[in-house]
Motif scaffolding. Structure first.
Motif, short mmCIF file in Angstrom:
data_model
loop_
_atom_site.label_atom_id
_atom_site.label_comp_id
_atom_site.label_asym_id
_atom_site.label_seq_id
_atom_site.Cartn_x
_atom_site.Cartn_y
_atom_site.Cartn_z
N LEU A 134 0.82 -1.22 0.00
CA LEU A 134 0.00 0.00 0.00
C LEU A 134 0.85 1.26 0.00
CD1 LEU A 134 -2.47 -1.12 2.85
CD2 LEU A 134 -2.70 -1.52 0.38
N ASP A 135 0.23 2.37 -0.42
CA ASP A 135 0.89 3.68 -0.28
C ASP A 135 0.70 4.19 1.15
OD1 ASP A 135 -1.66 4.78 -0.03
OD2 ASP A 135 -1.68 5.73 -1.99
N ASN A 136 1.13 5.42 1.41
CA ASN A 136 1.07 5.97 2.77
C ASN A 136 -0.35 6.14 3.28
OD1 ASN A 136 3.81 6.09 2.94
ND2 ASN A 136 3.97 8.23 2.29
N ASN A 137 -1.31 6.19 2.36
CA ASN A 137 -2.70 6.40 2.76
C ASN A 137 -3.54 5.13 2.69
OD1 ASN A 137 -2.46 9.25 3.22
ND2 ASN A 137 -2.41 9.55 1.00
N GLY A 138 -2.86 3.99 2.55
CA GLY A 138 -3.59 2.73 2.57
C GLY A 138 -4.19 2.31 1.25
N ASN A 139 -3.76 2.93 0.14
CA ASN A 139 -4.25 2.54 -1.18
C ASN A 139 -3.31 1.52 -1.81
OD1 ASN A 139 -6.46 4.60 -1.40
ND2 ASN A 139 -4.71 5.99 -1.23
N GLN A 140 -3.88 0.55 -2.51
CA GLN A 140 -3.09 -0.48 -3.17
C GLN A 140 -2.13 0.14 -4.19
OE1 GLN A 140 -2.88 -3.89 -2.77
NE2 GLN A 140 -1.34 -3.90 -4.39
N LEU A 141 -0.91 -0.43 -4.25
CA LEU A 141 0.05 -0.04 -5.28
C LEU A 141 -0.19 -0.87 -6.54
CD1 LEU A 141 3.26 0.13 -3.05
CD2 LEU A 141 1.98 2.09 -3.97
N ARG A 142 0.15 -0.30 -7.68
CA ARG A 142 0.01 -0.99 -8.97
C ARG A 142 1.28 -0.79 -9.79
NH1 ARG A 142 -3.19 2.34 -13.50
NH2 ARG A 142 -1.36 1.64 -14.68
N PRO A 143 1.48 -1.58 -10.83
CA PRO A 143 2.65 -1.34 -11.70
C PRO A 143 2.60 0.07 -12.29
CG PRO A 143 1.66 -3.48 -12.17
CD PRO A 143 0.72 -2.78 -11.25
N HIS A 144 3.76 0.68 -12.43
CA HIS A 144 3.86 2.03 -13.02
C HIS A 144 3.95 1.87 -14.55
CE1 HIS A 144 4.55 6.23 -13.34
NE2 HIS A 144 5.82 6.15 -13.70
N ILE A 145 2.86 1.37 -15.10
CA ILE A 145 2.78 1.01 -16.53
C ILE A 145 1.56 1.72 -17.11
CG2 ILE A 145 2.43 -0.90 -18.16
CD1 ILE A 145 5.10 -1.17 -16.74
N VAL A 146 1.71 2.22 -18.33
CA VAL A 146 0.56 2.80 -19.04
C VAL A 146 -0.20 1.67 -19.70
CG1 VAL A 146 -0.18 4.37 -20.86
CG2 VAL A 146 1.78 4.98 -19.43
#
Length: 230
Positions: A134-146
């Motif tokens: 997760l990020d600092n606010n508790g949101n799921q991370l995803r690939p940094h892909i377009v």
């Protein structure tokens, strides 16, 4: 000493294929056995995030096992004599590994992840990405892909770079993937264009100063660099 001439390089999957990275998809449209929309669209991620995360985990693990090829290394050497900017459709970091200093990634970067809620929250990432990261606010991370259907945030930057080209080099891309393919239209009409691809799909009659080199990246790029620096 005068100002260095500007070379802009557009690279696609054929640039990295000879390093052992599989190209984007095979002839039947499947990508590693998956329908592309399953693993490279926001809808696919929403439906089955675990499948998508594991798909990119496999790509990331593969990237960490390969090295830049002779084509990447030759491009990096061009910087000694020219002002070189690379605009790539590839999500690997092989250009940077080879020593190229100015690389714009149109389709994102495999060794980065970002927040699903905040596009500006981007982290370097070399391990597997799983549900619960997760990020600092508790949101799921995803690939940094377009993914398909998403904006290409670096496109305007790529256009601004391409219009400056004194020489344009296109390597290992079919020039069929838009909006990347449109970049070739931003160079001045009399700009020399070199197209390096074993199966070139460009029409020589469309461009005034086009040189087609029907070679792979590892053959064609060192040959062209030797010619430009001699």
């Amino acid at each position: 000493m005068g100002k260095k001439r500007k070379i802009v390089v557009l690279t696609g999957a054929g640039m990295s294929a000879e390093s052992g990275l599989r190209t984007f998809r095979d002839s039947n449209g499947l990508w590693e056995g998956h329908d592309v929309m399953e693993v490279a669209s926001p809808q696919g991620f929403y439906r089955n995030p675990e499948l998508v995360l594991e798909f990119y985990n496999q790509r990331r693990r593969q990237l960490l096992e390969v090295s830049p090829n002779a084509g990447h290394i030759a491009l990096a050497a061009l910087e000694k004599e020219f002002d070189v900017s690379i605009v790539t459709q590839n999500v690997d970091n092989l250009h940077e590994q080879a020593g190229s200093c100015h690389v714009v990634h149109l389709h994102g970067e495999l060794l980065k992840v970002r927040s699903t809620a905040d596009e500006s929250y981007v982290l370097e990432w070399k391990k597997d990405l799983v549900l619960g990261d997760l990020d600092n606010n508790g949101n799921q991370l995803r690939p940094h892909i377009v993914w398909f259907g998403e904006m290409v945030p670096m496109l305007q930057t790529a256009v601004e770079i391409t219009v400056q080209a004194d020489i344009l080099i296109v390597i290992g891309t079919s020039m069929q993937v838009y909006p990347a393919a449109s970049l070739i239209n931003y160079v001045a009409r009399d700009t020399p264009i070199y197209f390096i691809d074993p199966k070139p799909s460009v029409n020589p009659r469309e461009f005034e100063n086009l040189t087609v080199m029907s070679m792979t990246a590892t053959e064609g790029v060192p040959a062209l660099v030797a010619e430009l620096t001699s």
